[in-house]
Design a protein around this motif. Structure first.
Motif, PDB file in Angstrom:
ATOM      1  N   ARG A 161       1.153  -0.801  -0.150  1.00 41.42           N
ATOM      2  CA  ARG A 161       0.234  -0.044  -0.076  1.00 41.42           C
ATOM      3  C   ARG A 161       0.734   1.394  -0.272  1.00 41.42           C
ATOM      4  O   ARG A 161       1.977   0.774   0.609  1.00 41.42           O
ATOM      5  CB  ARG A 161      -0.772   0.076   1.135  1.00 41.42           C
ATOM      6  N   TYR A 162       1.275   2.361  -0.999  1.00 41.95           N
ATOM      7  CA  TYR A 162       1.162   4.000  -1.035  1.00 41.95           C
ATOM      8  C   TYR A 162       2.418   3.150  -1.280  1.00 41.95           C
ATOM      9  O   TYR A 162       3.743   4.595  -0.617  1.00 41.95           O
ATOM     10  CB  TYR A 162       1.426   4.782   0.521  1.00 41.95           C
ATOM     11  N   LEU A 163       3.066   2.258  -2.032  1.00 39.97           N
ATOM     12  CA  LEU A 163       4.407   2.330  -1.958  1.00 39.97           C
ATOM     13  C   LEU A 163       5.285   3.630  -2.812  1.00 39.97           C
ATOM     14  O   LEU A 163       4.903   3.876  -3.445  1.00 39.97           O
ATOM     15  CB  LEU A 163       4.800   1.295  -3.143  1.00 39.97           C
ATOM     16  N   PRO A 164       6.800   3.630  -2.113  1.00 37.12           N
ATOM     17  CA  PRO A 164       6.484   5.192  -2.208  1.00 37.12           C
ATOM     18  C   PRO A 164       8.144   5.672  -3.912  1.00 37.12           C
ATOM     19  O   PRO A 164       7.729   7.077  -4.531  1.00 37.12           O
ATOM     20  CB  PRO A 164       7.556   5.692  -0.995  1.00 37.12           C
ATOM     21  N   SER A 165       8.124   4.277  -4.377  1.00 38.43           N
ATOM     22  CA  SER A 165       8.326   4.408  -5.797  1.00 38.43           C
ATOM     23  C   SER A 165       8.777   2.645  -6.289  1.00 38.43           C
ATOM     24  O   SER A 165       8.066   1.852  -5.679  1.00 38.43           O
ATOM     25  CB  SER A 165      10.690   4.646  -5.352  1.00 38.43           C
TER      26      SER A 165
END
Length: 281
Positions: free
Chosen positions: A136-140
């Motif tokens: 969830r909401y991987l930063p890159s």
């Protein structure tokens, strides 16, 4: 590793291929399911292989889908430059998302049913990404690789009249019965290699229709996983179909949509082959 379900007279058997040999996974698991895809579980399979703890079996002669208990199938539309061009559509600024229901999944060599009122049933060879860790909401995009359990082949079968000409969203042209042949194997990333350097091919009745490479994706595999994680949580056992290259019937001047008795064969380098006969429902 290559994980699969061998289809036998006694039922589907979970198996794993290692060093060109096949082994029975039932000492570890009754089926290849979402829980099998965690880094810990996959490491346990590797340990058992290294310790020679799994019974060796003959190579499968028939396959069921390589994953039981698929949660959701997220699909990426128009993700190859040449496919967007053949459909006279500008390349999207962001990935186009739609969903297929898990009950569309059949084995890689199972018959596919042409819907009763269909006039434009189409084929799409696609690289499928199988999620192994909740994301969830991987930063890159660089973070995404750690969340992928493996790769497989999907045929994202579509009914173009239902999809485009009947109003509403694409779902009605994507979710017909048997519209997602899947497998034969789930191949772990270490064996699959670079997901942006895989060849995809599909033929109909022996005629090569699609001949592409994942190098031509508009949005790469890891970026797709990152992007999807911004809008929905990805769980172990979820699948992402990452788009198809040019050559679909929709983009051909003659149409050449599928008819009863047509044979479709497709492959992705390192991930195996599929073969379906299309039958009128």
């Amino acid at each position: 590793m290559r994980l699969a379900h061998a289809r036998t007279a006694a039922g589907d058997v979970p198996v794993v291929s290692h060093d060109q040999r096949w082994f029975d996974l039932r000492p570890l698991t009754a089926a290849i399911a979402p829980a099998t895809l965690s880094p810990t579980a996959l490491a346990g399979i590797r340990t058992a292989l290294d310790a020679d703890e799994l019974p060796e079996v003959d190579a499968p002669t028939a396959y069921a889908p390589p994953l039981s208990g698929i949660g959701k199938i997220v699909c990426i539309g128009l993700n190859y430059q040449d496919h967007a061009a053949e459909t006279n559509t500008p390349p999207p600024d962001e990935p186009i998302l739609f969903l297929k229901a898990p009950d569309t999944v059949v084995g890689p060599d199972d018959d596919v049913l042409i819907p009763r009122t269909s006039v434009k049933t189409d084929y799409e060879v696609e690289l499928a990404v199988v999620i192994g860790t909740t994301a969830r909401y991987l930063p890159s995009a660089e973070h995404a690789a750690a969340y992928i359990a493996g790769y497989a082949i999907s045929n994202d079968v579509s009914e173009r009249a239902f999809q485009i000409e009947r109003g509403g969203q694409w779902d009605k042209g994507k979710n017909c019965e048997t519209f997602n042949p899947f497998g034969p194997w789930l191949v772990t990333p270490d064996e699959a290699g670079d997901p942006q350097d895989l060849a995809l091919r599909l033929s109909v009745n022996g005629e090569l229709r699609q001949n592409g490479t994942t190098k031509d994706m508009i949005f790469g595999v890891h970026e797709v996983v990152r992007y999807v994680s911004q809008f929905m949580t990805l769980y172990p056992g979820d699948v992402i179909n990452t788009g198809t290259p040019a050559g679909v019937a929709l983009g051909r001047p003659d149409g050449a949509f599928l008819r009863d008795g047509d044979v479709v064969e497709l492959e992705i380098s390192g991930l195996g082959r599929q073969r379906q006969i299309f039958r009128q429902a």
